[in-house]
Design a protein around this motif. Structure first.
Motif, short mmCIF file in Angstrom:
data_model
loop_
_atom_site.label_atom_id
_atom_site.label_comp_id
_atom_site.label_asym_id
_atom_site.label_seq_id
_atom_site.Cartn_x
_atom_site.Cartn_y
_atom_site.Cartn_z
N PHE A 234 7.36 -5.18 1.64
CA PHE A 234 6.31 -5.29 0.45
C PHE A 234 5.14 -5.62 0.67
CE2 PHE A 234 10.36 -5.63 -2.27
CZ PHE A 234 10.57 -4.40 -2.29
N SER A 235 4.63 -5.92 1.99
CA SER A 235 3.53 -6.49 2.42
C SER A 235 2.52 -5.50 2.84
CB SER A 235 3.55 -7.38 3.59
OG SER A 235 4.62 -8.64 2.96
N LEU A 236 1.34 -5.47 2.42
CA LEU A 236 0.24 -4.49 2.78
C LEU A 236 -0.99 -5.08 3.64
CD1 LEU A 236 -0.46 -1.40 2.50
CD2 LEU A 236 -1.72 -2.05 0.43
N TYR A 237 -1.21 -4.66 4.83
CA TYR A 237 -2.29 -5.23 5.55
C TYR A 237 -3.10 -4.23 6.02
CZ TYR A 237 1.66 -8.53 6.41
OH TYR A 237 2.73 -9.30 6.25
N PRO A 239 -6.32 -2.73 8.47
CA PRO A 239 -7.02 -1.62 7.47
C PRO A 239 -5.58 -0.63 7.07
CG PRO A 239 -7.21 -1.31 9.76
CD PRO A 239 -6.48 -2.61 9.96
N ASN A 240 -6.18 -0.17 5.71
CA ASN A 240 -5.37 0.87 5.06
C ASN A 240 -6.16 1.85 4.33
OD1 ASN A 240 -5.38 -0.26 2.31
ND2 ASN A 240 -4.43 -1.95 3.46
N ARG A 241 -5.78 2.93 3.87
CA ARG A 241 -6.60 3.78 2.96
C ARG A 241 -6.93 3.27 1.66
NH1 ARG A 241 -3.10 9.70 3.86
NH2 ARG A 241 -3.63 9.93 6.16
N LEU A 242 -6.15 2.62 1.01
CA LEU A 242 -6.37 2.00 -0.11
C LEU A 242 -7.41 0.64 0.09
CD1 LEU A 242 -2.96 1.53 -1.67
CD2 LEU A 242 -4.59 3.58 -2.18
N ASN A 243 -7.66 0.17 1.28
CA ASN A 243 -8.74 -0.87 1.40
C ASN A 243 -8.19 -2.10 0.75
OD1 ASN A 243 -10.57 -2.16 2.87
ND2 ASN A 243 -12.09 -1.81 1.30
N LEU A 244 -6.59 -2.44 0.64
CA LEU A 244 -6.20 -3.69 -0.14
C LEU A 244 -5.21 -4.43 0.54
CD1 LEU A 244 -5.50 -1.96 -3.77
CD2 LEU A 244 -7.14 -3.45 -3.01
#
Length: 308
Positions: A234-237, A239-244
């Motif tokens: 459940f972690s999001l790091y 760089p990514n497309r959502l920039n979150l």
């Protein structure tokens, strides 16, 4: 009667003014709507006289209908949720009594479907509190329901290793035991039924069960933090497309502190509610005692009258 001559009658000034206003109103009514048959005039005036009473009757009927629908809905809701939690509580204890302590490790796997269904249904209580259908404080409902949901759906249900622990079994039993008492009390409150033992249990059973529940929740969240640190679930790091970015491990650390602090706040709130409930219970018991004594005295007097 619309051509009533006010000047020909001896009236006081106040009466004259009122009579003229009434006559003017009647003339205006006839001038705007044309000649009205006599029986129709009488009916219209009668309706005008009774408009307040009719309005009150309509409002009262609407309130009665609302109360009937509300009470019926809450009775069905509380009964259904109670049946679910009662089954979880009863079967959890029965399996251990029959199969031994080994049943604790498999209890969540057996009961999870019903436990999750009950918890999903309980989300309706947030709507009940927000819309005024029930009098439960919205803040307390949010704290308890969302806290449980995080532990159940995001911690225990996602980590099979936690499902076999004693803390998981104790948490399921503690949660369900509290609800087995809470929902019948709610049904009794809907119909203003006085059940002293149920009232006492509602405001007393939390004393041993809330600390157990809070301790088990905190332990399971603490254990899950290490597991999430390894799995990055459940972690999001970036760089990514959502920039979150979102770190579930950090969230669980915050939730652990919130579980302990929120649990203490909830227990403090329940302690204050228990004090109020016990005072009310004492008063109701005293009133009940007076009623029985008056009844006994009435029966004694009746016997004496019959003897004479």
């Amino acid at each position: 009667w619309l051509k009533f001559d006010v000047d020909s009658v001896d009236l006081t000034d106040e009466e004259t003014i009122a009579a003229r206003k009434l006559a003017d109103a009647k003339r205006k009514l006839e001038s705007e709507h044309g000649p009205i048959p006599e029986d129709a005039k009488i009916q219209q005036i009668s309706q005008m006289i009774n408009v307040d009473e009719l309005s009150k009757d309509i409002d009262e009927a609407e309130r009665e209908m609302y109360d009937l629908l509300r009470n019926s809905y809450l009775t069905i809701y509380n009964s259904v949720v109670w049946l679910g939690y009662f089954y979880v509580f009863f079967v959890s204890l029965l399996r251990v009594a029959i199969e031994g302590r080994g049943a604790m490790a498999t209890n969540y796997a057996v009961m999870s479907w019903l436990l999750k269904s009950c918890q999903q249904t309980v989300f309706l209580e947030l709507i009940h509190s927000a819309t005024g259908i029930t009098k439960n404080p919205l803040s307390a409902s949010i704290m308890q329901i969302l806290g449980r949901a995080v532990v159940l759906f995001l911690v225990v249900d996602m980590e099979p290793a936690l499902q076999t622990t004693f803390c998981c079994y104790a948490l399921v039993v503690a949660w369900s035991a509290i609800e087995v008492v809470r929902y019948p009390y709610y049904v009794a409150q809907i119909y203003d039924v006085y059940l002293p033992r149920l009232m006492w249990a509602r405001y007393s059973i939390w004393i041993p069960l809330y600390p157990v529940g809070v301790a088990c929740e905190a332990f399971l969240v603490y254990q899950c933090i290490g597991m999430v640190a390894a799995s990055k679930r459940f972690s999001l790091y970036l760089p990514n497309r959502l920039n979150l970015a979102f770190d579930f491990e950090t969230y669980l650390q915050f939730h652990l502190v919130a579980t302990i602090a929120g649990g203490l706040m909830l227990m403090k709130y329940m302690a204050s509610q228990r004090s109020k409930a016990m005072r009310k219970l004492s008063k109701l018991q005293a009133m009940e005692d007076i009623y029985h004594k008056e009844h006994d005295l009435h029966k004694i007097r009746q016997k004496k009258e019959k003897a004479k």
